[in-house]
Scaffold this motif. Structure first.
Motif, PDB file in Angstrom:
ATOM      1  N   GLU A 191       0.822  -1.208   0.000  1.00 24.53           N
ATOM      2  CA  GLU A 191       0.000   0.000   0.000  1.00 24.53           C
ATOM      3  C   GLU A 191       0.857   1.259   0.000  1.00 24.53           C
ATOM      4  OE1 GLU A 191      -3.807   1.743  -0.232  1.00 24.53           O
ATOM      5  OE2 GLU A 191      -3.053  -0.283  -0.535  1.00 24.53           O
ATOM      6  N   ARG A 192       1.955   1.231   0.732  1.00 30.67           N
ATOM      7  CA  ARG A 192       2.867   2.387   0.728  1.00 30.67           C
ATOM      8  C   ARG A 192       3.436   2.618  -0.670  1.00 30.67           C
ATOM      9  NH1 ARG A 192       4.912   4.403   5.721  1.00 30.67           N
ATOM     10  NH2 ARG A 192       4.030   3.285   7.523  1.00 30.67           N
ATOM     11  N   ILE A 193       3.834   1.533  -1.343  1.00 30.27           N
ATOM     12  CA  ILE A 193       4.367   1.684  -2.696  1.00 30.27           C
ATOM     13  C   ILE A 193       3.294   2.228  -3.629  1.00 30.27           C
ATOM     14  CG2 ILE A 193       5.274   0.437  -4.691  1.00 30.27           C
ATOM     15  CD1 ILE A 193       6.621  -1.499  -2.755  1.00 30.27           C
ATOM     16  N   ARG A 194       2.108   1.658  -3.537  1.00 34.57           N
ATOM     17  CA  ARG A 194       1.035   2.085  -4.439  1.00 34.57           C
ATOM     18  C   ARG A 194       0.707   3.552  -4.275  1.00 34.57           C
ATOM     19  NH1 ARG A 194      -4.451   2.537  -4.790  1.00 34.57           N
ATOM     20  NH2 ARG A 194      -4.800   2.064  -2.594  1.00 34.57           N
ATOM     21  N   LYS A 195       0.743   4.044  -3.031  1.00 32.09           N
ATOM     22  CA  LYS A 195       0.397   5.436  -2.771  1.00 32.09           C
ATOM     23  C   LYS A 195       1.589   6.380  -2.813  1.00 32.09           C
ATOM     24  CE  LYS A 195      -3.748   4.561  -0.005  1.00 32.09           C
ATOM     25  NZ  LYS A 195      -4.626   5.327  -0.925  1.00 32.09           N
ATOM     26  N   GLY A 196       2.791   5.833  -3.011  1.00 39.74           N
ATOM     27  CA  GLY A 196       3.977   6.686  -3.031  1.00 39.74           C
ATOM     28  C   GLY A 196       4.320   7.263  -1.678  1.00 39.74           C
ATOM     29  N   GLU A 197       3.949   6.564  -0.602  1.00 43.18           N
ATOM     30  CA  GLU A 197       4.215   7.049   0.749  1.00 43.18           C
ATOM     31  C   GLU A 197       5.649   6.733   1.165  1.00 43.18           C
ATOM     32  OE1 GLU A 197       2.296   8.747   2.741  1.00 43.18           O
ATOM     33  OE2 GLU A 197       0.411   8.700   1.626  1.00 43.18           O
ATOM     34  N   PRO A 198       6.212   7.499   2.107  1.00 42.49           N
ATOM     35  CA  PRO A 198       7.566   7.209   2.600  1.00 42.49           C
ATOM     36  C   PRO A 198       7.622   5.835   3.260  1.00 42.49           C
ATOM     37  CG  PRO A 198       6.856   9.399   3.292  1.00 42.49           C
ATOM     38  CD  PRO A 198       5.644   8.718   2.727  1.00 42.49           C
ATOM     39  N   LEU A 199       8.797   5.229   3.197  1.00 46.51           N
ATOM     40  CA  LEU A 199       8.993   3.907   3.798  1.00 46.51           C
ATOM     41  C   LEU A 199       9.714   4.039   5.136  1.00 46.51           C
ATOM     42  CD1 LEU A 199      10.146   1.856   0.677  1.00 46.51           C
ATOM     43  CD2 LEU A 199       7.821   2.181   1.555  1.00 46.51           C
ATOM     44  N   ASN A 200       9.288   3.229   6.108  1.00 45.40           N
ATOM     45  CA  ASN A 200       9.969   3.185   7.396  1.00 45.40           C
ATOM     46  C   ASN A 200      11.362   2.578   7.221  1.00 45.40           C
ATOM     47  OD1 ASN A 200       7.543   3.970   8.767  1.00 45.40           O
ATOM     48  ND2 ASN A 200       6.865   1.831   8.768  1.00 45.40           N
ATOM     49  N   ALA A 201      12.328   3.082   7.978  1.00 44.77           N
ATOM     50  CA  ALA A 201      13.662   2.481   8.007  1.00 44.77           C
ATOM     51  C   ALA A 201      13.647   1.258   8.907  1.00 44.77           C
ATOM     52  CB  ALA A 201      14.683   3.501   8.519  1.00 44.77           C
ATOM     53  N   TYR A 202      14.428   0.246   8.561  1.00 46.36           N
ATOM     54  CA  TYR A 202      14.493  -0.966   9.386  1.00 46.36           C
ATOM     55  C   TYR A 202      15.606  -0.843  10.421  1.00 46.36           C
ATOM     56  CZ  TYR A 202      17.897  -2.027   5.669  1.00 46.36           C
ATOM     57  OH  TYR A 202      18.919  -1.969   4.763  1.00 46.36           O
ATOM     58  N   ASN A 203      15.469  -1.624  11.492  1.00 47.06           N
ATOM     59  CA  ASN A 203      16.452  -1.654  12.574  1.00 47.06           C
ATOM     60  C   ASN A 203      17.127  -3.017  12.562  1.00 47.06           C
ATOM     61  OD1 ASN A 203      17.948  -1.561  14.905  1.00 47.06           O
ATOM     62  ND2 ASN A 203      16.204  -1.413  16.301  1.00 47.06           N
ATOM     63  N   ARG A 204      18.329  -3.086  12.008  1.00 49.28           N
ATOM     64  CA  ARG A 204      19.025  -4.354  11.855  1.00 49.28           C
ATOM     65  C   ARG A 204      19.266  -5.052  13.190  1.00 49.28           C
ATOM     66  NH1 ARG A 204      21.627  -6.847   8.015  1.00 49.28           N
ATOM     67  NH2 ARG A 204      21.294  -5.133   6.576  1.00 49.28           N
ATOM     68  N   ALA A 205      19.429  -4.309  14.253  1.00 45.76           N
ATOM     69  CA  ALA A 205      19.716  -4.912  15.559  1.00 45.76           C
ATOM     70  C   ALA A 205      18.585  -5.797  16.059  1.00 45.76           C
ATOM     71  CB  ALA A 205      20.015  -3.814  16.583  1.00 45.76           C
ATOM     72  N   THR A 206      17.381  -5.620  15.508  1.00 48.20           N
ATOM     73  CA  THR A 206      16.234  -6.417  15.958  1.00 48.20           C
ATOM     74  C   THR A 206      15.822  -7.476  14.939  1.00 48.20           C
ATOM     75  OG1 THR A 206      14.677  -4.784  15.058  1.00 48.20           O
ATOM     76  CG2 THR A 206      15.360  -4.503  17.347  1.00 48.20           C
ATOM     77  N   PHE A 207      16.658  -7.749  13.949  1.00 49.51           N
ATOM     78  CA  PHE A 207      16.303  -8.747  12.928  1.00 49.51           C
ATOM     79  C   PHE A 207      16.134 -10.143  13.521  1.00 49.51           C
ATOM     80  CE2 PHE A 207      17.986  -6.804   8.665  1.00 49.51           C
ATOM     81  CZ  PHE A 207      17.029  -5.807   8.759  1.00 49.51           C
ATOM     82  N   TYR A 208      17.075 -10.556  14.380  1.00 47.86           N
ATOM     83  CA  TYR A 208      17.128 -11.949  14.823  1.00 47.86           C
ATOM     84  C   TYR A 208      16.876 -12.072  16.319  1.00 47.86           C
ATOM     85  CZ  TYR A 208      19.442 -12.281  10.297  1.00 47.86           C
ATOM     86  OH  TYR A 208      19.737 -12.191   8.955  1.00 47.86           O
ATOM     87  N   GLY A 209      15.809 -12.779  16.660  1.00 47.19           N
ATOM     88  CA  GLY A 209      15.488 -13.022  18.061  1.00 47.19           C
ATOM     89  C   GLY A 209      14.782 -11.843  18.704  1.00 47.19           C
ATOM     90  N   GLY A 210      14.196 -12.097  19.881  1.00 45.26           N
ATOM     91  CA  GLY A 210      13.501 -11.043  20.606  1.00 45.26           C
ATOM     92  C   GLY A 210      12.004 -11.268  20.605  1.00 45.26           C
ATOM     93  N   GLU A 211      11.289 -10.179  20.846  1.00 41.25           N
ATOM     94  CA  GLU A 211       9.835 -10.243  20.919  1.00 41.25           C
ATOM     95  C   GLU A 211       9.236  -9.256  19.911  1.00 41.25           C
ATOM     96  OE1 GLU A 211       7.897 -12.363  22.636  1.00 41.25           O
ATOM     97  OE2 GLU A 211       9.686 -13.452  23.296  1.00 41.25           O
ATOM     98  N   ALA A 212       8.354  -8.379  20.362  1.00 39.61           N
ATOM     99  CA  ALA A 212       7.617  -7.508  19.444  1.00 39.61           C
ATOM    100  C   ALA A 212       8.485  -6.399  18.850  1.00 39.61           C
ATOM    101  CB  ALA A 212       6.413  -6.896  20.161  1.00 39.61           C
ATOM    102  N   GLU A 213       9.485  -5.929  19.603  1.00 38.74           N
ATOM    103  CA  GLU A 213      10.310  -4.823  19.104  1.00 38.74           C
ATOM    104  C   GLU A 213      10.988  -5.206  17.792  1.00 38.74           C
ATOM    105  OE1 GLU A 213      14.079  -1.935  20.345  1.00 38.74           O
ATOM    106  OE2 GLU A 213      13.492  -3.610  21.655  1.00 38.74           O
TER     107      GLU A 213
END
Length: 374
Positions: free
Chosen positions: A337-359
């Protein structure tokens, strides 16, 4: 018209997709433990990213306990895992989405702490990978030298793929993808650096491709060929992989796979090999989709450092039929939906890629309701 090709319909096997923005398989290490069972947090994660007529390729799921190489990765070999995955597929289907499961055996990219009886990992040949493994407690230690599978044991591994395929069917998936990329077991059989066998599964290109083809046919006995995909990384170097002359090997493998009329071929572009572990963008690398498109007559999905603009261009040029996004889907649950509407994309946080909970997993912001309805 902005991104007109990304939002045109596509038929994949028996399914009619409403757009071509696929979610790539992404290891996140957040299954419930003990048992590596998909749980409510995983249901929320996948349902956030489901769209009507959209395709999700779920994260790699070990086909057996021996296939596992990383902690908290959801498996597809126990009855409780099947039940857990069913809650995920039900949630995706409730939105109108489609979801395939990636069948995964890591081979030598494992550690004895994951293995039954603390045994050594298995591989085509007893050659250790360079780098560090994840232990069962999330520590990083050097890879161990694996034990080479005997010829008679290989049929048992193939049977494990077929059993996992049956489990995926029971769990409500729409299809399966065989993980043949990124230095894991299938690719270890394919590549001469990791396969020095002298039996029917080693030596010539045809012999080294035998395992991939036998696994694919075995899985297709469960699903039919039109609901099976294969993922390859012809120019990849992840997990100490890499064929010296990849074109002859992968041209042969893809040509043989093309005879099976599969749902799709999924190629990782070499500019992104290893992108899960670090920022990688090899701008001078060859384009896998462009090179192999002429010998692949079916649906071709590509992944690897694509932006919405470059994805649309690749679709326009006819190199690919859909593009799978990984890191951008992590940080943008409503990416299509963001792509379709041309909206800005959130940046990802690499430190939370592997393991953890909701963050870094289910807490990335979505567009507002008003924006979605506009």
């Amino acid at each position: 018209m902005r991104d007109q090709f990304l939002f045109s319909p596509l038929t994949v096997g028996p399914y009619r997709l409403s757009h071509r923005v696929a979610m790539a398989p992404l290891t996140r290490m957040r299954a419930g433990r003990p048992g590596d069972i998909p749980r409510a947090l995983n249901v929320e994660y996948y349902s956030q990213r489901a769209t009507p007529g959209g395709l999700i390729i779920a994260e790699g799921s070990p086909i057996s306990e021996a296939a596992k190489g990383m902690p908290a990765t959801p498996g597809i070999y126990s009855s409780n895992q099947v039940i857990g995955w069913r809650t995920v597929t039900d949630a995706v289907h409730a939105v109108g989405g489609r979801i395939f499961l990636q069948l995964w055996h890591v081979g030598r990219i494992s550690h004895s702490s994951h293995q039954p009886g603390a045994a050594l990992p298995v591989a085509p040949s007893a050659i250790a990978a360079i780098g560090n493994a994840f232990t069962a407690t999330f520590e990083r230690v050097p890879f161990e030298t694996p034990r080479a599978l005997t010829t008679s044991e290989i049929s048992g591994v193939i049977d494990s793929y077929q059993k996992a395929a049956r489990n995926a069917l029971e769990a409500g998936f729409d299809g399966v993808e065989i993980h043949g990329a990124n230095g894991y077991l299938v690719e270890q059989f394919l590549q001469s650096r990791t396969n020095v066998r002298v039996d029917a599964y080693g030596g010539s290109i045809a012999n080294r491709t035998r395992f991939l083809l036998e696994v694919t046919r075995s899985v297709a006995e469960v699903w039919g060929t039109d609901r099976v995909g294969v993922r390859l990384s012809p120019f990849g170097i992840a997990n100490d992989s890499g064929e010296v002359e990849p074109l002859p090997l992968y041209s042969f493998a893809i040509h043989e796979l093309a005879k099976l009329n599969l749902a799709y071929l999924h190629l990782i572009e070499p500019r992104a090999s290893g992108a899960g572990q670090a920022e990688v963008d090899r701008k001078d690398a060859p384009t896998a989709s462009g090179l192999f498109r002429p010998i692949w007559p079916g649906v071709l999905i590509a992944a690897g450092n694509y932006t919405p603009a470059s994805a649309n261009a690749a679709l326009s040029d006819g190199w690919v039929d859909a593009v799978a996004f990984g890191r951008l889907f992590i940080s943008n649950p409503d990416l299509p939906e963001r792509i379709r509407k041309g909206e800005p994309l959130n940046a990802y946080n690499r430190a939370t890629f592997y393991g953890g909970e909701a963050e870094g997993y289910t807490d990335y912001p979505r567009l507002g309701v008003a924006a979605l309805e506009s």
